[in-house]
Design an enzyme around this catalytic site. Structure first.
Site, PDB file in Angstrom:
ATOM      1  N   ASP A  85      60.835  21.462  29.362  1.00 27.52           N
ATOM      2  CA  ASP A  85      59.865  22.098  30.772  1.00 27.52           C
ATOM      3  C   ASP A  85      59.187  21.705  31.712  1.00 27.52           C
ATOM      4  O   ASP A  85      58.724  21.036  31.558  1.00 27.52           O
ATOM      5  CB  ASP A  85      59.699  23.696  30.243  1.00 27.52           C
ATOM      6  N   HIS A  86      59.677  22.108  32.824  1.00 26.56           N
ATOM      7  CA  HIS A  86      58.808  21.852  34.056  1.00 26.56           C
ATOM      8  C   HIS A  86      58.812  19.902  34.362  1.00 26.56           C
ATOM      9  O   HIS A  86      57.166  19.958  34.357  1.00 26.56           O
ATOM     10  CB  HIS A  86      57.184  21.946  34.426  1.00 26.56           C
ATOM     11  N   ASP A 107      61.655  19.912  37.664  1.00 25.65           N
ATOM     12  CA  ASP A 107      61.256  21.168  39.298  1.00 25.65           C
ATOM     13  C   ASP A 107      60.471  20.304  40.041  1.00 25.65           C
ATOM     14  O   ASP A 107      59.565  19.354  39.756  1.00 25.65           O
ATOM     15  CB  ASP A 107      59.374  21.314  37.883  1.00 25.65           C
ATOM     16  N   HIS A 183      51.967  31.699  37.879  1.00 29.03           N
ATOM     17  CA  HIS A 183      51.891  30.955  36.204  1.00 29.03           C
ATOM     18  C   HIS A 183      50.431  31.688  36.060  1.00 29.03           C
ATOM     19  O   HIS A 183      49.433  31.405  36.516  1.00 29.03           O
ATOM     20  CB  HIS A 183      52.331  29.642  36.327  1.00 29.03           C
ATOM     21  N   HIS A 211      59.603  32.536  35.340  1.00 31.72           N
ATOM     22  CA  HIS A 211      58.839  31.659  34.991  1.00 31.72           C
ATOM     23  C   HIS A 211      57.386  32.841  35.034  1.00 31.72           C
ATOM     24  O   HIS A 211      57.536  33.621  36.007  1.00 31.72           O
ATOM     25  CB  HIS A 211      58.705  30.633  35.869  1.00 31.72           C
TER      26      HIS A 211
END
Length: 302
Positions: A85-86, A107, A183, A211
């Protein structure tokens, strides 16, 4: 049982009009708690995701935590996928397949549109060549240190027409969209734009990803799934649960030096948070997934 591809879990969820939950793994205990909670919920499947920040926490070494999470996942009776992720570093992305991931989220969302598109297109081309399913982000989900504005500022939310062009031009397999979440929220006060989610669902031919879901209340999460979200990322909620439980255990036994009792308390609390959240994501009614803690919102990566 063997791990399953992320593509399969997300496609099945989207076809069934539900979402698959993707929980952030920081430690081995996170992976154990997520799979325990998923089994208790009877979930059709969950995604274990490891972020670039988590890899950095482990000294920049991705394989130890990825292999550990994979082994925990294989021991679970629920279908488990492994997702990176990210990722902002192409060098890290290029390790994903060898480390056992079936998917990644690249990202470039903080970059201007043209730079985001070019970087993401290159990431997609590499990922597809390596057999990976690739998610990207368009718009600015709040709470990240490099985001130029809050989740509710004008112009930061994902535009449906631009999103359709972006998906066509990059070839991404899923799109994380900015619709009001943020986030690293430790209180559930985010306000989602469900009408925008519906317009994005109509305009974009790939699954939509939310997200910053830890800051979204149960009813809003259910409505987001009905509006068209197919993958829901959850990270901070587990950390809030774990840390709160550890604090309680140490307050009860301030002389405790063996970490196992308080880590186990934290792991059990995370597992229960996962169990109830999975009921919310599936659209079932029930109690609040986890209490809103008396902690202010803080900025930082999910």
């Amino acid at each position: 049982m063997p791990l399953v591809p992320t593509r399969e879990l997300v496609s099945q969820a989207a076809a069934a009009g539900r979402a698959v939950a993707a929980f952030n793994v920081i430690t081995l205990e996170h992976a154990e708690a997520i799979t325990t909670g998923a089994a208790a919920a009877g979930a059709p499947g969950v995604i274990l995701q490891i972020s670039e920040n988590a890899v950095r926490f482990h000294g920049g070494r991705v394989e130890p935590i990825a292999r550990a999470a994979a082994e925990v996942g294989k021991a679970c009776e629920v279908d488990i996928a492994l997702h990176m992720d990210h990722v902002t570093d192409m060098r890290l992305l290029r390790t994903a397949a060898d480390a056992g991931f079936s998917s990644a989220m690249f990202d470039a969302g903080a970059q201007p549109y043209a730079e985001n598109l070019a970087a993401t297109r290159a990431a997609v081309q590499w990922a597809h060549g390596a057999g990976l399913w690739l998610e990207a982000e368009l718009g600015y989900v709040g709470g990240k240190p490099d985001a130029p504005a809050s989740a509710h500022a004008a112009g930061v939310r994902t535009d449906p027409q631009e999103a359709a062009r972006y998906v066509a031009d990059t070839g991404v397999d899923a799109l994380a969209v900015a619709v009001g979440s943020s986030h690293a929220m430790t209180e559930r006060s985010a306000t989602l734009d469900h009408a925008l989610i519906e317009r994005l669902r109509e305009a974009v031919p790939v699954p939509l990803v939310l997200h910053g879901s830890s800051g979204v209340g149960d009813d809003d999460l259910r409505q987001a799934v009905r509006a068209g979200i197919a993958k829901i990322n959850i990270g901070t909620a587990l950390n809030v649960a774990f840390t709160g439980a550890v604090r309680e255990a140490l307050a009860e036994r301030p002389d405790l030096t063996d970490p196992r009792p308080y880590i186990d308390r934290g792991r059990q609390t995370m597992a229960e948070t996962v169990r109830v959240l999975l009921g919310v994501v599936s659209g079932s009614a029930g109690p609040e997934a986890f209490p809103a803690p008396e902690v202010a919102h803080r900025a930082g990566p999910q």
